[in-house]
Write a protein that holds these residues in place. Structure first.
Motif, mmCIF file in Angstrom:
data_model
loop_
_atom_site.group_PDB
_atom_site.id
_atom_site.type_symbol
_atom_site.label_atom_id
_atom_site.label_comp_id
_atom_site.label_asym_id
_atom_site.label_seq_id
_atom_site.Cartn_x
_atom_site.Cartn_y
_atom_site.Cartn_z
ATOM 1 N N VAL A 204 39.956 -2.764 -46.851
ATOM 2 C CA VAL A 204 38.684 -2.084 -46.649
ATOM 3 C C VAL A 204 38.125 -2.543 -45.309
ATOM 4 N N GLU A 205 37.914 -1.604 -44.401
ATOM 5 C CA GLU A 205 37.373 -1.916 -43.078
ATOM 6 C C GLU A 205 35.933 -1.424 -43.017
ATOM 7 N N LEU A 206 35.007 -2.295 -42.617
ATOM 8 C CA LEU A 206 33.584 -1.995 -42.623
ATOM 9 C C LEU A 206 33.047 -1.921 -41.201
ATOM 10 N N PHE A 207 32.368 -0.820 -40.904
ATOM 11 C CA PHE A 207 31.823 -0.574 -39.573
ATOM 12 C C PHE A 207 30.325 -0.306 -39.663
ATOM 13 N N TYR A 208 29.596 -0.763 -38.644
ATOM 14 C CA TYR A 208 28.191 -0.399 -38.475
ATOM 15 C C TYR A 208 28.036 0.166 -37.076
ATOM 16 N N ASP A 209 27.527 1.389 -37.010
ATOM 17 C CA ASP A 209 27.418 2.101 -35.729
ATOM 18 C C ASP A 209 28.748 2.078 -34.971
ATOM 19 N N LYS A 210 29.820 2.357 -35.723
ATOM 20 C CA LYS A 210 31.187 2.500 -35.205
ATOM 21 C C LYS A 210 31.815 1.193 -34.729
ATOM 22 N N LYS A 211 31.105 0.074 -34.895
ATOM 23 C CA LYS A 211 31.640 -1.221 -34.481
ATOM 24 C C LYS A 211 32.077 -1.998 -35.719
ATOM 25 N N ILE A 212 33.324 -2.460 -35.723
ATOM 26 C CA ILE A 212 33.838 -3.144 -36.905
ATOM 27 C C ILE A 212 33.105 -4.471 -37.122
ATOM 28 N N ALA A 213 32.685 -4.704 -38.351
ATOM 29 C CA ALA A 213 31.995 -5.937 -38.710
ATOM 30 C C ALA A 213 32.937 -6.882 -39.444
ATOM 31 N N ASN A 214 33.711 -6.334 -40.355
ATOM 32 C CA ASN A 214 34.669 -7.148 -41.095
ATOM 33 C C ASN A 214 35.637 -6.249 -41.848
ATOM 34 N N GLU A 215 36.689 -6.842 -42.297
ATOM 35 C CA GLU A 215 37.624 -6.143 -43.174
ATOM 36 C C GLU A 215 38.008 -7.085 -44.300
ATOM 37 N N VAL A 216 38.246 -6.495 -45.459
ATOM 38 C CA VAL A 216 38.600 -7.276 -46.640
ATOM 39 C C VAL A 216 39.962 -6.825 -47.122
ATOM 40 N N ILE A 217 40.828 -7.781 -47.392
ATOM 41 C CA ILE A 217 42.151 -7.487 -47.920
ATOM 42 C C ILE A 217 42.188 -7.970 -49.366
ATOM 43 N N LYS B 147 34.372 5.128 -65.431
ATOM 44 C CA LYS B 147 33.411 4.463 -66.310
ATOM 45 C C LYS B 147 33.853 3.042 -66.667
ATOM 46 N N PRO B 148 34.070 2.173 -65.678
ATOM 47 C CA PRO B 148 34.473 0.798 -65.999
ATOM 48 C C PRO B 148 33.278 -0.035 -66.459
ATOM 49 N N LYS B 149 33.572 -1.119 -67.140
ATOM 50 C CA LYS B 149 32.529 -2.075 -67.525
ATOM 51 C C LYS B 149 32.413 -3.186 -66.486
ATOM 52 N N SER B 150 33.552 -3.631 -65.962
ATOM 53 C CA SER B 150 33.510 -4.690 -64.949
ATOM 54 C C SER B 150 34.735 -4.591 -64.053
ATOM 55 N N LEU B 151 34.627 -5.229 -62.892
ATOM 56 C CA LEU B 151 35.728 -5.265 -61.924
ATOM 57 C C LEU B 151 35.722 -6.620 -61.233
ATOM 58 N N THR B 152 36.898 -7.222 -61.137
ATOM 59 C CA THR B 152 37.082 -8.470 -60.399
ATOM 60 C C THR B 152 38.052 -8.205 -59.255
ATOM 61 N N LEU B 153 37.667 -8.566 -58.042
ATOM 62 C CA LEU B 153 38.518 -8.391 -56.865
ATOM 63 C C LEU B 153 38.687 -9.735 -56.167
ATOM 64 N N LYS B 154 39.930 -10.066 -55.808
ATOM 65 C CA LYS B 154 40.196 -11.333 -55.128
ATOM 66 C C LYS B 154 41.121 -11.104 -53.940
ATOM 67 N N GLY B 155 40.772 -11.761 -52.840
ATOM 68 C CA GLY B 155 41.582 -11.611 -51.643
ATOM 69 C C GLY B 155 41.062 -12.491 -50.527
ATOM 70 N N TYR B 156 41.105 -11.985 -49.294
ATOM 71 C CA TYR B 156 40.574 -12.738 -48.156
ATOM 72 C C TYR B 156 39.900 -11.759 -47.198
ATOM 73 N N GLY B 157 39.125 -12.303 -46.272
ATOM 74 C CA GLY B 157 38.369 -11.460 -45.365
ATOM 75 C C GLY B 157 38.588 -11.841 -43.913
ATOM 76 N N ILE B 158 38.415 -10.871 -43.036
ATOM 77 C CA ILE B 158 38.436 -11.104 -41.592
ATOM 78 C C ILE B 158 37.095 -10.636 -41.052
ATOM 79 N N PHE B 159 36.346 -11.556 -40.482
ATOM 80 C CA PHE B 159 35.000 -11.255 -39.987
ATOM 81 C C PHE B 159 34.992 -11.370 -38.470
ATOM 82 N N TYR B 160 34.272 -10.454 -37.838
ATOM 83 C CA TYR B 160 34.262 -10.386 -36.385
ATOM 84 C C TYR B 160 32.932 -10.920 -35.862
#
Length: 248
Positions: free
Chosen positions: A217-230, A47-60
């Motif tokens: 976090v690695e994100l896939f669409y139809d089993k093909k990687i789209a991007n990952e976030v660190i 039950k959080p009120k807010s979340l801040t996430l900071k990092g970098y991304g790798i996009f394919y």
């Protein structure tokens, strides 16, 4: 007398053996979800009120990785969530390469914005339907939600439970829960872009929060990687101004 004592001893050994070999009842979907909540951080995480996430991304792009050196997200959570794959609360995501914004998108609770300004509702709904889903697990034990155990999965070589979470609007989301330590290691659901799943790993925490955060976090669409976030850092329950979620 000796024969009687022998028979009593034999009976005790037999009963103890039966007790030891008693079949262990498998965990129910609710019990697995409760353990997953506890592992993630309990009520504070749920039950959080807010979340801040900071990092970098790798996009394919056409299979070639391109690093966005800055990738940030801010989230204000609504207290309830009736539809897992519709935007609710407030969110802002921004990604930069060479200090130039590659994309920015936000939702202020009513309208969606990107670098071109306010979006049409239909386009915005499709965008969020392809992204919103993980939040359902925080509400999975709420009234109106139902849980179902599905066939087991393997996530990064480790066995995982699969729990189908159905929200009050009949939207389905599938979560992978590590069988050993009950970390939430996967989410999957159908989207306008195709079948989407994410894998979570490299978890870390901070002393001041009861919160287990996935560092990758690695994100896939139809089993093909789209991007990952660190994700390199996070804050919980910061006071985020409403103006943060309006792009002009």
């Amino acid at each position: 007398m000796k024969k009687l004592l022998f028979l009593i001893s034999l009976a005790i050994v037999f009963l103890y053996s039966c007790k030891e070999n008693k079949t262990i009842e498998p965990l129910t979907a609710t019990q697995i979800m409760q353990k997953a909540h506890e592992k993630a951080g309990g009520i504070f995480w749920q039950k959080p009120k807010s979340l801040t996430l900071k990092g970098y991304g790798i996009f394919y792009y056409e299979g070639k990785p391109v690093t966005h050196e800055t990738h940030n997200m801010w989230r204000k959570f609504a207290e309830t969530k009736d539809a897992a794959h519709k935007a609710n609360g407030k969110v802002r995501i921004e990604s930069f390469k060479d200090s130039t914004p590659v994309f920015m998108v936000s939702y202020d609770g009513e309208n969606t914005y990107d670098l071109n300004g306010k979006q049409e509702k239909s386009a915005a709904d499709n965008r969020w339907a392809s992204n919103f889903g993980y939040g359902a697990i925080r509400h999975a034990l709420d009234k109106g939600y139902s849980l179902k155990i599905m066939p087991d999965d393997t996530v990064k070589t480790k066995p995982a439970y699969t729990i189908q979470v159905t929200d009050p609007n009949k939207g389905e989301t599938f979560f992978g829960i590590d069988k050993e330590d009950f970390k939430i290691v996967k989410v999957a659901f159908n989207t306008p872009r195709g079948w989407h799943h994410r894998e979570y790993s490299e978890f870390f925490s901070k002393d001041e929060y009861s919160w287990l955060q996935a560092g990758r976090v690695e994100l896939f669409y139809d089993k093909k990687i789209a991007n990952e976030v660190i994700w390199k850092n996070f804050e919980v329950n910061e006071n985020l101004p409403d103006s943060l979620f309006i792009l002009k």
